[in-house]
Design an enzyme around this catalytic site. Structure first.
Site, PDB file in Angstrom:
ATOM      1  N   ASP A  67       0.996  -0.969  -0.131  1.00  0.00           N
ATOM      2  CA  ASP A  67      -0.011  -0.109  -0.059  1.00  0.00           C
ATOM      3  C   ASP A  67       1.284   1.484  -0.358  1.00  0.00           C
ATOM      4  O   ASP A  67       1.907   1.453  -0.488  1.00  0.00           O
ATOM      5  CB  ASP A  67      -0.786  -0.457   1.257  1.00  0.00           C
ATOM      6  N   HIS A 294      -3.730   5.444   3.761  1.00  0.00           N
ATOM      7  CA  HIS A 294      -4.573   4.945   2.923  1.00  0.00           C
ATOM      8  C   HIS A 294      -4.060   3.204   3.758  1.00  0.00           C
ATOM      9  O   HIS A 294      -4.749   2.825   4.078  1.00  0.00           O
ATOM     10  CB  HIS A 294      -3.923   4.679   1.590  1.00  0.00           C
ATOM     11  N   SER A 465     -11.080  -0.704  -1.540  1.00  0.00           N
ATOM     12  CA  SER A 465      -9.719  -0.889  -0.662  1.00  0.00           C
ATOM     13  C   SER A 465      -9.844  -0.777   1.136  1.00  0.00           C
ATOM     14  O   SER A 465      -9.098  -1.144   1.755  1.00  0.00           O
ATOM     15  CB  SER A 465      -9.169   0.576  -0.642  1.00  0.00           C
TER      16      SER A 465
END
Length: 533
Positions: A67, A294, A465
């Site tokens: 990621d 994220h 996600s």
């Protein structure tokens, strides 16, 4: 033809004409069990009770989070972060001789050996446009015609890419001008509100009864209609200002023009040689990186510490998971070379499950990724990946990385996940991609509460996600308690034990949402059948 490893007899059908739900805390809804609450969560608590009743002990399992980076010192993650046992932090030596110096909590393929991190990058469309425009946009008619005659199909591709790229540039320029106008209109008023409210924490009543006399403030008050309540309620005005004006200033700067669409960023030679497809050992040991929001959120969905009475809890259901951060995804499209190398790194350093919450519409070096998929499969590693957020049928509009190569399945241990919601009457998240062939299962992916950078911060985020790590955590829960199963076994179990719903039957392989309780029941059944201990 694709082979489907699904035992339909073990699947559960729950169809609601107008489903009723039991109230569940919004921060925890994705752990709910549908049979108890009517909400299609992953049913964590019932799974843990089953494991306790059957005296199943957890083994430690390593999950690679490929990621943007993970804040390894976050209060709700640090106890569950992977640490390389053979690496001495900060000594500048490759102690374990794996080719990566000081890879303590993982690795970053988005930086230099000198510790300079790379965050902004281009989209794949920009890269392809730059490569093809040197051939077909030379403004020399003879050269262009000769190139077209030599490869007419490539020229057709160039025309498509050129249209897409230049349209994006035009849209970005327009958005930049709009953002600048917006900033000009509200910045003065917002700054004045910061001074007026000081350290007061905002509430709905305070704002309702607020009677400003300054015209600039009155002109800026509308921003509270744009913000969600959790973005300002309980916060000081200076916090709201920093977040809101920060985003507005970035938009006014034209981030897309300076990064995603910037032709000068295509050749990323300050990090590695992007044209050297065989290069493996580049980057640095900063697996957090400059912007890890994220990846930190994704990591928390999988493995936030359970039982510490703070924050959130991961779907792995315990503290038997170790999160390995492999920094792969910049602010822009991930590069195929980085994705492949991230897979190799995670597999070679002990990860049994990889979560890949990213994707893009073009993949010029897809072969590199497919080879890495096969490598992971051969090493007994499960890959869980997001389906994408474009509300498209990815059987038709391919979302990369894909597990299909020339129509054939690449790996039997890759699981593609779409996003579901807590509303049983609108189960598919409106943004989620789907596909009868290409999306295997669904997992909770809307309004998911988890860790966020800032040591003690948490946020609600949406996306496939978020759905992918919710499912990866379930896979880790099952596998850590039944370690003699294979990656293919785990994939099949999760697919066979979904909670089916008619809303999902024509848009995914299984037509259902993953359920950890039913998954561990099936794993227990297999252990008994195979006489495993």
């Amino acid at each position: 033809m694709r082979k489907l490893f699904i035992a339909l007899g073990f699947a559960f059908t729950l169809g609601f004409a107008q489903a009723q739900t039991t109230e569940v805390p919004k921060e925890k809804w994705y752990h709910a069990g549908v049979e108890q609450t009517g909400i299609y969560g992953v049913n964590t608590d019932q799974a843990l009770q089953f494991l306790k009743d059957n005296k199943r002990k957890a083994n430690t399992i390593v999950v690679g989070v490929l990621d943007s980076g993970v804040e390894n010192f976050h209060e709700d993650l640090k106890a569950n972060m992977w640490s390389n046992p053979k690496e001495i932090p900060g000594n500048g030596i490759d102690d374990d001789k794996n080719g990566y110096i000081d890879d303590v909590h993982g690795w970053s393929f988005l930086g230099t050996a000198k510790g300079i991190n790379y965050n902004d990058d281009t989209t794949e469309v920009t890269r392809i446009y730059k490569a093809l425009s040197s051939k077909y946009a030379t403004f020399d008619q003879k050269k262009d015609q000769a190139a077209i005659a030599k490869n007419p199909s490539e020229y057709v591709e160039f025309q498509k890419i050129q249209k897409e790229y230049l349209s994006a540039v035009g849209k970005a320029k327009y958005n930049q001008q709009v953002a600048q106008s917006k900033l000009n209109a509200i910045e003065g008023g917002v700054n004045k509100m910061v001074l007026e409210f000081g350290d007061t924490k905002l509430t709905k009543d305070i704002l309702k009864n607020y009677q400003p006399t300054d015209s600039q403030i009155l002109e800026a008050l509308w921003i509270f209609g744009e913000l969600k309540e959790d973005q300002w309620v309980g916060k000081m005005m200076k916090e709201v200002s920093n977040t809101y004006l920060g985003a507005a200033r970035r938009a006014a700067k034209g981030d897309a023009l300076s990064s995603h669409l910037n032709l000068d960023l295509v050749d990323r030679k300050d990090v590695d040689n992007p044209n050297d497809k065989k290069e493996r050992f580049y980057g640095n040991g900063d697996s957090n990186g400059p912007e890890s929001s994220h990846g930190t959120h994704v990591a928390g969905i999988i493995g936030a510490v359970r039982g510490n009475n703070i924050g959130s809890e991961g779907t792995v259901g315990g503290n038997n998971v170790k999160i390995m951060s492999v920094r792969t995804v910049p602010n822009g499209d991930e590069r195929d070379k980085d994705v492949a190398n991230a897979i190799y790194y995670a597999v070679d350093n002990g990860a049994k499950i990889l979560n890949m919450s990213f994707g893009k519409p073009y993949s010029p070096d897809a072969d590199l990724v497919w080879d890495a998929f096969k490598y992971a499969s051969d090493k007994g590693v499960l890959i869980v990946k997001a389906a994408g957020n474009s509300n498209e049928d990815i059987d038709v509009h391919v979302h990369y990385p894909t597990n299909f190569r020339n129509g054939n399945i690449v790996s039997k241990s890759v699981l593609t996940v779409g996003a579901s919601t807590k509303d049983p009457n609108a189960l598919k998240a409106r943004f989620s991609n789907y596909g009868k062939k290409s999306v295997d299962v669904f997992g909770p992916g809307q309004e998911i509460y988890a860790t966020y950078p800032g040591v003690d911060q948490y946020r609600f985020l949406n996306g496939t996600s978020m759905a992918s790590p919710a499912v990866a955590g379930v896979a880790a829960l099952v596998w850590s308690h039944y370690p003699k199963l294979t990656a293919e076994d785990i994939r099949n179990i999760l697919m066979e034990t979904v909670n089916k719903n008619d809303q999902l039957k024509d848009i995914s392989v299984t037509g259902g949402v993953v359920d950890s309780y039913k998954a561990v029941q099936k794993a227990e059944e297999i252990y008994k059948q195979r006489k495993l201990k």
